[in-house]
Design a protein around this motif. Structure first.
Motif, mmCIF file in Angstrom:
data_model
loop_
_atom_site.group_PDB
_atom_site.id
_atom_site.type_symbol
_atom_site.label_atom_id
_atom_site.label_comp_id
_atom_site.label_asym_id
_atom_site.label_seq_id
_atom_site.Cartn_x
_atom_site.Cartn_y
_atom_site.Cartn_z
ATOM 1 N N GLN A 117 14.820 -29.602 50.062
ATOM 2 C CA GLN A 117 14.442 -28.206 49.889
ATOM 3 C C GLN A 117 12.989 -27.953 50.306
ATOM 4 O O GLN A 117 12.672 -26.950 50.929
ATOM 5 C CB GLN A 117 14.626 -27.812 48.420
ATOM 6 N N ARG A 118 12.117 -28.911 50.013
ATOM 7 C CA ARG A 118 10.692 -28.722 50.306
ATOM 8 C C ARG A 118 10.418 -28.609 51.799
ATOM 9 O O ARG A 118 9.407 -28.024 52.203
ATOM 10 C CB ARG A 118 9.888 -29.888 49.732
ATOM 11 N N THR A 119 11.305 -29.162 52.625
ATOM 12 C CA THR A 119 11.051 -29.163 54.073
ATOM 13 C C THR A 119 11.418 -27.842 54.736
ATOM 14 O O THR A 119 11.052 -27.616 55.893
ATOM 15 C CB THR A 119 11.834 -30.288 54.775
ATOM 16 N N VAL A 120 12.146 -26.974 54.047
ATOM 17 C CA VAL A 120 12.559 -25.714 54.664
ATOM 18 C C VAL A 120 11.901 -24.497 54.021
ATOM 19 O O VAL A 120 12.078 -23.374 54.501
ATOM 20 C CB VAL A 120 14.105 -25.551 54.618
ATOM 21 N N GLU A 121 11.170 -24.718 52.943
ATOM 22 C CA GLU A 121 10.525 -23.589 52.277
ATOM 23 C C GLU A 121 9.308 -23.119 53.070
ATOM 24 O O GLU A 121 8.622 -23.921 53.697
ATOM 25 C CB GLU A 121 10.114 -23.995 50.864
ATOM 26 N N GLN A 124 21.635 -26.782 65.188
ATOM 27 C CA GLN A 124 20.880 -25.924 64.276
ATOM 28 C C GLN A 124 19.456 -26.459 64.134
ATOM 29 O O GLN A 124 19.252 -27.621 63.783
ATOM 30 C CB GLN A 124 21.578 -25.860 62.916
ATOM 31 N N ASN A 125 18.492 -25.595 64.372
ATOM 32 C CA ASN A 125 17.086 -25.992 64.437
ATOM 33 C C ASN A 125 16.492 -26.166 63.042
ATOM 34 O O ASN A 125 16.570 -25.277 62.206
ATOM 35 C CB ASN A 125 16.299 -24.928 65.210
ATOM 36 N N SER A 126 15.876 -27.325 62.809
ATOM 37 C CA SER A 126 15.158 -27.582 61.568
ATOM 38 C C SER A 126 13.923 -28.402 61.869
ATOM 39 O O SER A 126 13.929 -29.240 62.769
ATOM 40 C CB SER A 126 16.047 -28.339 60.577
ATOM 41 N N ARG A 127 12.877 -28.174 61.081
ATOM 42 C CA ARG A 127 11.675 -28.982 61.248
ATOM 43 C C ARG A 127 11.949 -30.457 60.994
ATOM 44 O O ARG A 127 11.277 -31.332 61.543
ATOM 45 C CB ARG A 127 10.582 -28.495 60.296
ATOM 46 N N THR A 128 12.929 -30.758 60.139
ATOM 47 C CA THR A 128 13.226 -32.152 59.802
ATOM 48 C C THR A 128 14.103 -32.825 60.849
ATOM 49 O O THR A 128 14.331 -34.020 60.769
ATOM 50 C CB THR A 128 13.939 -32.250 58.447
ATOM 51 N N SER A 129 14.623 -32.080 61.799
ATOM 52 C CA SER A 129 15.441 -32.698 62.851
ATOM 53 C C SER A 129 14.859 -32.351 64.205
ATOM 54 O O SER A 129 14.167 -33.152 64.837
ATOM 55 C CB SER A 129 16.901 -32.239 62.738
ATOM 56 N N VAL A 130 15.091 -31.132 64.649
ATOM 57 C CA VAL A 130 14.666 -30.740 65.996
ATOM 58 C C VAL A 130 13.152 -30.849 66.153
ATOM 59 O O VAL A 130 12.655 -31.311 67.189
ATOM 60 C CB VAL A 130 15.161 -29.308 66.302
ATOM 61 N N GLY A 131 12.407 -30.460 65.125
ATOM 62 C CA GLY A 131 10.951 -30.553 65.231
ATOM 63 C C GLY A 131 10.473 -31.978 65.439
ATOM 64 O O GLY A 131 9.571 -32.241 66.245
ATOM 65 N N LEU A 132 11.092 -32.932 64.731
ATOM 66 C CA LEU A 132 10.706 -34.332 64.882
ATOM 67 C C LEU A 132 11.130 -34.890 66.229
ATOM 68 O O LEU A 132 10.415 -35.705 66.832
ATOM 69 C CB LEU A 132 11.307 -35.154 63.742
ATOM 70 N N PRO A 164 6.354 -20.452 58.588
ATOM 71 C CA PRO A 164 7.415 -19.574 58.080
ATOM 72 C C PRO A 164 8.556 -20.400 57.496
ATOM 73 O O PRO A 164 8.575 -21.631 57.604
ATOM 74 C CB PRO A 164 7.865 -18.837 59.345
ATOM 75 N N ALA A 165 9.505 -19.718 56.901
ATOM 76 C CA ALA A 165 10.695 -20.399 56.384
ATOM 77 C C ALA A 165 11.440 -21.063 57.538
ATOM 78 O O ALA A 165 11.505 -20.535 58.651
ATOM 79 C CB ALA A 165 11.597 -19.394 55.669
#
Length: 312
Positions: free
Chosen positions: A176-180, A107-115, A186-187
């Motif tokens: 929460q702040r990392t996905v808003e 599952q793609n997230s800025r806090t995981s895949v983005g890093l 975008p979200a």
């Protein structure tokens, strides 16, 4: 010389001993100091499970995938050895010129895949052509791999209880702040992708209708984290009269501390305290279906690399 392609699998990483935990946590936080109480708690959790098998299992997943492909498969960890930068350096030393990069967090997230992506691109520079897989939460073979582990447990426990037992699908929470959404972004897709994987797995278990989704392993830093929490969800299920629940983590592809401690120890103890039996399916680890899912994703990426126009 022609193009030499490879596959690079990325994972979070885990310390090899209790003494390495402070250094490991410093990597996780980017060097920000953590309170001694937090370090002590993480040390306690690792001591309860002996050591995390994440590195060993990830290397085995790479070995199984390489046996299915005609290219080498490397492993890089973001927060511990073998570090991503070292894996990329080894690839370049081996003459690799292009790579399909797959993060073992579907599952793609800025806090995981983005890093992870930033780490790969920083290490590779212009020395490797990269096909980075942004996310594979919707992969149907991935869903079937999880369902293959879930089905026998769900049927046996439901039979034991005399009624279908509910399933709580989980993925790792993030702040929460990392996905808003923000002015320039975008979200984050993470929450919706995690729930999509859960829905796909549930669809592969005929008769499973009562299932929930919760985020687990909320961090100890300040500020709100994504919920609902597992504890909130278990409490709700107990109030509804359930006596047994299956927790099925669909954000993790192998055993490590978030499963072996958070679920097997902490959530089971929480369930025991409120009169709720907690069970979980076996982790994917060396699952044949997981290897098949990774093989399909890797082959698609290798095809894209082979057909992409050359760059000067």
């Amino acid at each position: 010389m022609g193009d030499r392609a490879a596959v690079l699998l990325l994972a979070h990483g885990t310390p090899d001993s209790l003494d390495e935990i402070p250094e490991y946590l410093s990597n996780v936080t980017g060097g920000r100091p953590m309170p001694e109480s937090v370090i002590a708690e993480i040390r306690h959790r690792y001591s309860e499970i002996g050591r995390s098998p994440l590195t060993r299992l990830t290397l085995e997943q790479a070995r199984l995938l390489e046996a299915e492909l005609d290219v080498p498969v490397y492993v890089g960890m973001r927060n511990w050895r073998p570090y991503i930068k070292d894996a990329v350096q080894q690839m370049i030393a081996d003459g690799i010129t292009s790579a399909v990069v797959i993060c073992l967090a579907p599952q793609n997230s800025r806090t995981s895949v983005g890093l992870y992506r930033s780490a790969v691109e920083a290490a590779a520079g212009d020395r490797l052509r990269i096909d980075f897989v942004e996310g594979w939460a919707d992969d149907l073979l991935l869903a079937e791999a999880f369902a293959e582990r879930l089905r026998p447990l769900w049927h046996s426990l439901s039979g034991e209880m005399g009624d279908p037992v509910p399933v709580v699908f989980t993925a790792h929470s993030v702040p929460q702040r990392t996905v808003e959404p923000g002015p320039d972004q975008p979200a984050d897709p993470y929450a919706e992708q995690a729930k999509l994987t859960a829905e796909n797995v549930a669809d592969c278990v005929p008769g499973l209708r009562d299932w929930r989704f919760a985020f687990q392993s909320q961090g100890m830093s300040g500020g709100p984290w994504l919920g609902p929490t597992v504890e909130e969800t278990l409490t709700e299920l107990r109030k509804e009269g359930h006596k047994a629940v299956i927790i099925a983590p669909i954000g993790f592809l192998c055993d490590h501390v978030e499963i072996l401690y958070d679920i097997d120890i902490a959530f089971r103890e929480f369930g025991q305290n409120i009169g709720l039996q907690i069970e979980r399916p076996r982790s994917l680890n060396s699952s044949v279906l997981l290897t098949a899912a990774l093989r399909g994703i890797a082959r698609n990426g290798l095809f894209r690399l082979s057909t992409a126009p050359a760059t000067s």
